[in-house]
Scaffold this motif. Structure first.
Motif, PDB file in Angstrom:
ATOM      1  N   HIS A  14      -1.454 -13.964   0.676  1.00 27.03           N
ATOM      2  CA  HIS A  14      -1.849 -13.481  -0.642  1.00 27.03           C
ATOM      3  C   HIS A  14      -2.529 -12.125  -0.522  1.00 27.03           C
ATOM      4  O   HIS A  14      -2.281 -11.207  -1.321  1.00 27.03           O
ATOM      5  CB  HIS A  14      -2.775 -14.490  -1.326  1.00 27.03           C
ATOM      6  N   LEU A  15      -3.387 -11.967   0.461  1.00 25.39           N
ATOM      7  CA  LEU A  15      -4.040 -10.668   0.677  1.00 25.39           C
ATOM      8  C   LEU A  15      -3.016  -9.588   1.030  1.00 25.39           C
ATOM      9  O   LEU A  15      -3.089  -8.468   0.536  1.00 25.39           O
ATOM     10  CB  LEU A  15      -5.097 -10.785   1.775  1.00 25.39           C
ATOM     11  N   ILE A  16      -2.055  -9.953   1.870  1.00 24.70           N
ATOM     12  CA  ILE A  16      -0.997  -8.999   2.229  1.00 24.70           C
ATOM     13  C   ILE A  16      -0.183  -8.633   0.994  1.00 24.70           C
ATOM     14  O   ILE A  16       0.109  -7.467   0.740  1.00 24.70           O
ATOM     15  CB  ILE A  16      -0.096  -9.582   3.335  1.00 24.70           C
ATOM     16  N   GLY A  17       0.178  -9.652   0.209  1.00 19.74           N
ATOM     17  CA  GLY A  17       0.968  -9.411  -0.998  1.00 19.74           C
ATOM     18  C   GLY A  17       0.236  -8.586  -2.034  1.00 19.74           C
ATOM     19  O   GLY A  17       0.818  -7.750  -2.712  1.00 19.74           O
ATOM     20  N   GLN A  33       1.587  -4.523  -2.867  1.00 15.04           N
ATOM     21  CA  GLN A  33       1.463  -4.319  -4.305  1.00 15.04           C
ATOM     22  C   GLN A  33       1.101  -2.864  -4.614  1.00 15.04           C
ATOM     23  O   GLN A  33       0.121  -2.347  -4.114  1.00 15.04           O
ATOM     24  CB  GLN A  33       0.379  -5.256  -4.860  1.00 15.04           C
ATOM     25  N   THR A  34       1.901  -2.244  -5.443  1.00 11.94           N
ATOM     26  CA  THR A  34       1.632  -0.862  -5.840  1.00 11.94           C
ATOM     27  C   THR A  34       0.588  -0.850  -6.956  1.00 11.94           C
ATOM     28  O   THR A  34       0.284  -1.890  -7.556  1.00 11.94           O
ATOM     29  CB  THR A  34       2.916  -0.185  -6.347  1.00 11.94           C
ATOM     30  N   SER A  35       0.067   0.315  -7.246  1.00 12.02           N
ATOM     31  CA  SER A  35      -0.907   0.420  -8.340  1.00 12.02           C
ATOM     32  C   SER A  35      -0.249   0.080  -9.680  1.00 12.02           C
ATOM     33  O   SER A  35      -0.894  -0.470 -10.575  1.00 12.02           O
ATOM     34  CB  SER A  35      -1.529   1.818  -8.380  1.00 12.02           C
ATOM     35  N   TYR A  36       1.031   0.380  -9.814  1.00 12.42           N
ATOM     36  CA  TYR A  36       1.767   0.043 -11.043  1.00 12.42           C
ATOM     37  C   TYR A  36       1.803  -1.472 -11.246  1.00 12.42           C
ATOM     38  O   TYR A  36       1.548  -1.969 -12.332  1.00 12.42           O
ATOM     39  CB  TYR A  36       3.193   0.609 -10.970  1.00 12.42           C
TER      40      TYR A  36
END
Length: 85
Positions: free
Chosen positions: A4-7, A12-15
């Motif tokens: 989850h932290l990796i994802g 995960q982009t700022s968008y």
């Protein structure tokens, strides 16, 4: 937890971070990234059907939580619009 932290912080982009609670397509992309992160992290043991079931279950739980956030945000936005008028 690590997946989850990796994802959330690596892939995960700022968008995605900004719009996952307001656009359905972005929410689905976010959940897909979380699933793929878990799948890749547990790839050596994924051949066990029980482990695959756990990953799918955790993904569904994550989807449920984020869907509740999504719906709650939409309600708050609607209330703000109604107050303005």
């Amino acid at each position: 937890m690590l997946s989850h932290l990796i994802g959330d912080y690596v892939f995960q982009t700022s968008y995605i971070a900004r719009y996952k609670n307001s656009k359905v397509g972005v929410l689905i992309l976010h959940i897909s990234i979380i699933f793929i992160s878990m799948f890749l992290l547990f790839l050596p043991s994924i051949l066990n059907l029980y482990n695959l079931f756990i990953i799918i279950l955790l993904t569904f739980i994550h989807l449920s939580i984020d869907t509740l956030k999504f719906k709650n945000r939409a309600k708050k936005h609607l209330i703000r619009i109604l107050i303005i008028f």
